[in-house]
Design a protein around this motif. Sequence first.
Motif, short mmCIF file in Angstrom:
data_model
loop_
_atom_site.label_atom_id
_atom_site.label_comp_id
_atom_site.label_asym_id
_atom_site.label_seq_id
_atom_site.Cartn_x
_atom_site.Cartn_y
_atom_site.Cartn_z
N UNK A 133 48.58 -15.97 39.99
CA UNK A 133 47.40 -16.59 39.41
C UNK A 133 47.77 -17.80 38.55
N UNK A 134 49.00 -17.78 38.00
CA UNK A 134 49.44 -18.85 37.10
C UNK A 134 50.34 -19.87 37.80
N UNK A 135 50.53 -19.74 39.13
CA UNK A 135 51.48 -20.60 39.83
C UNK A 135 50.81 -21.86 40.39
N UNK A 136 51.44 -22.99 40.13
CA UNK A 136 51.00 -24.29 40.66
C UNK A 136 52.20 -25.00 41.26
N UNK A 137 51.98 -25.84 42.27
CA UNK A 137 53.10 -26.48 42.95
C UNK A 137 52.88 -27.99 43.10
N UNK A 138 54.01 -28.70 43.18
CA UNK A 138 53.98 -30.11 43.56
C UNK A 138 54.31 -30.14 45.05
N UNK A 139 53.30 -30.33 45.87
CA UNK A 139 53.44 -30.14 47.31
C UNK A 139 54.51 -31.03 47.94
N UNK A 140 54.59 -32.34 47.64
CA UNK A 140 55.58 -33.18 48.32
C UNK A 140 57.02 -32.74 48.12
N UNK A 152 54.48 -27.22 33.29
CA UNK A 152 54.86 -28.64 33.35
C UNK A 152 54.73 -29.27 31.96
N UNK A 153 55.46 -30.37 31.74
CA UNK A 153 55.42 -31.03 30.43
C UNK A 153 54.02 -31.55 30.12
N UNK A 154 53.37 -32.09 31.14
CA UNK A 154 51.97 -32.52 31.02
C UNK A 154 51.14 -31.56 31.87
N UNK A 155 50.11 -30.93 31.31
CA UNK A 155 49.35 -29.92 32.05
C UNK A 155 48.93 -30.38 33.45
N UNK A 156 49.30 -29.58 34.43
CA UNK A 156 48.89 -29.78 35.83
C UNK A 156 49.39 -31.10 36.43
N UNK A 157 50.53 -31.59 35.88
CA UNK A 157 51.17 -32.79 36.43
C UNK A 157 52.65 -32.50 36.66
N UNK A 158 53.20 -33.03 37.77
CA UNK A 158 54.61 -32.83 38.07
C UNK A 158 55.49 -33.54 37.05
N UNK A 159 56.57 -32.88 36.61
CA UNK A 159 57.45 -33.44 35.59
C UNK A 159 58.14 -34.73 36.04
N UNK A 160 58.48 -34.82 37.31
CA UNK A 160 59.26 -35.96 37.81
C UNK A 160 58.37 -37.14 38.18
N UNK A 161 57.33 -36.88 38.94
CA UNK A 161 56.50 -37.99 39.47
C UNK A 161 55.22 -38.23 38.69
N UNK A 166 49.04 -28.67 42.65
CA UNK A 166 48.03 -28.03 43.50
C UNK A 166 48.23 -26.53 43.52
N UNK A 167 47.17 -25.83 43.91
CA UNK A 167 47.28 -24.40 44.20
C UNK A 167 47.44 -24.24 45.70
N UNK A 168 48.40 -23.43 46.14
CA UNK A 168 48.51 -23.13 47.56
C UNK A 168 47.29 -22.32 47.99
N UNK A 169 46.93 -22.45 49.26
CA UNK A 169 45.76 -21.73 49.76
C UNK A 169 45.88 -20.22 49.56
N UNK A 170 47.12 -19.71 49.62
CA UNK A 170 47.29 -18.25 49.52
C UNK A 170 47.61 -17.80 48.10
N UNK A 171 47.59 -18.71 47.11
CA UNK A 171 47.92 -18.34 45.74
C UNK A 171 46.68 -17.90 44.96
N UNK A 172 45.98 -16.91 45.48
CA UNK A 172 44.90 -16.25 44.75
C UNK A 172 45.17 -14.75 44.81
#
Length: 223
Positions: A133-140, A152-161, A166-172
């Motif tokens: 429920x708490x997992x988020x991913x940087x798809x690229x 992440x350092x900034x909420x819901x933003x990738x640390x590097x880019x 995003x939430x994966x379709x199956x991450x519910x």
Amino acid sequence: MTPPLRIIILGAPGSGKGTQTSRLLKKIPTIKALSSGDILRSQIQLGTHIGKEASSYIKNGKLVPDSTMVSLITQELKSHNWLHNDASWLLDGFPRTGIQAESLDKVLNNSNCGINLALELDVDQKVILERIEARWVHVPSGRVYNIDYNPPKVPFRDDITGEPLSKRDDDTAEVFQKRLDQYNKELGPLKDFYSKKGVLHTISGNTSDIIFPKLMDVIGKQI
């Protein structure tokens, strides 16, 4: 001379197989790894026939058919030239069923390189659902964050880019519970297969820091 290691890591979806694999590769860089999840996600992103087929199963919390997975993994092992006696490698997330294990065994026997360690990560499945429920991913890039313990350092933003996560379709919880139910159904035959071969080790714990030292202890006895 150190014997080659041919390891499979078993564990429920979300049990931390990828995390353990990453830590292991840093400790023993001579081991190479294949992640069935990464391979499938790559196929989905590329929009291949297999990727489209896999996506329809994953979105509904179902396992990709055995024949599809066996074909994919065998192809990857051959393309990396790992089917020879002195190669050390690890499979993360494959096999997931008894049929897949038997099929993999036949492929490896034909090349005289069998599995010598099957490591099962035993994690409380209530803990797994909370993680998902708490997992988020940087798809690229495939970078994974957890809002609770690896944010992440900034909420819901990738640390590097700085790109959005995003939430994966199956991450519910609903979809993931289906995956856990399916995993639990298949686990018995899978464990029996490797237990009879004398290579199964179960490693229990709810965090990476608890599991990893135990995992390294088991591997250390093989080196």
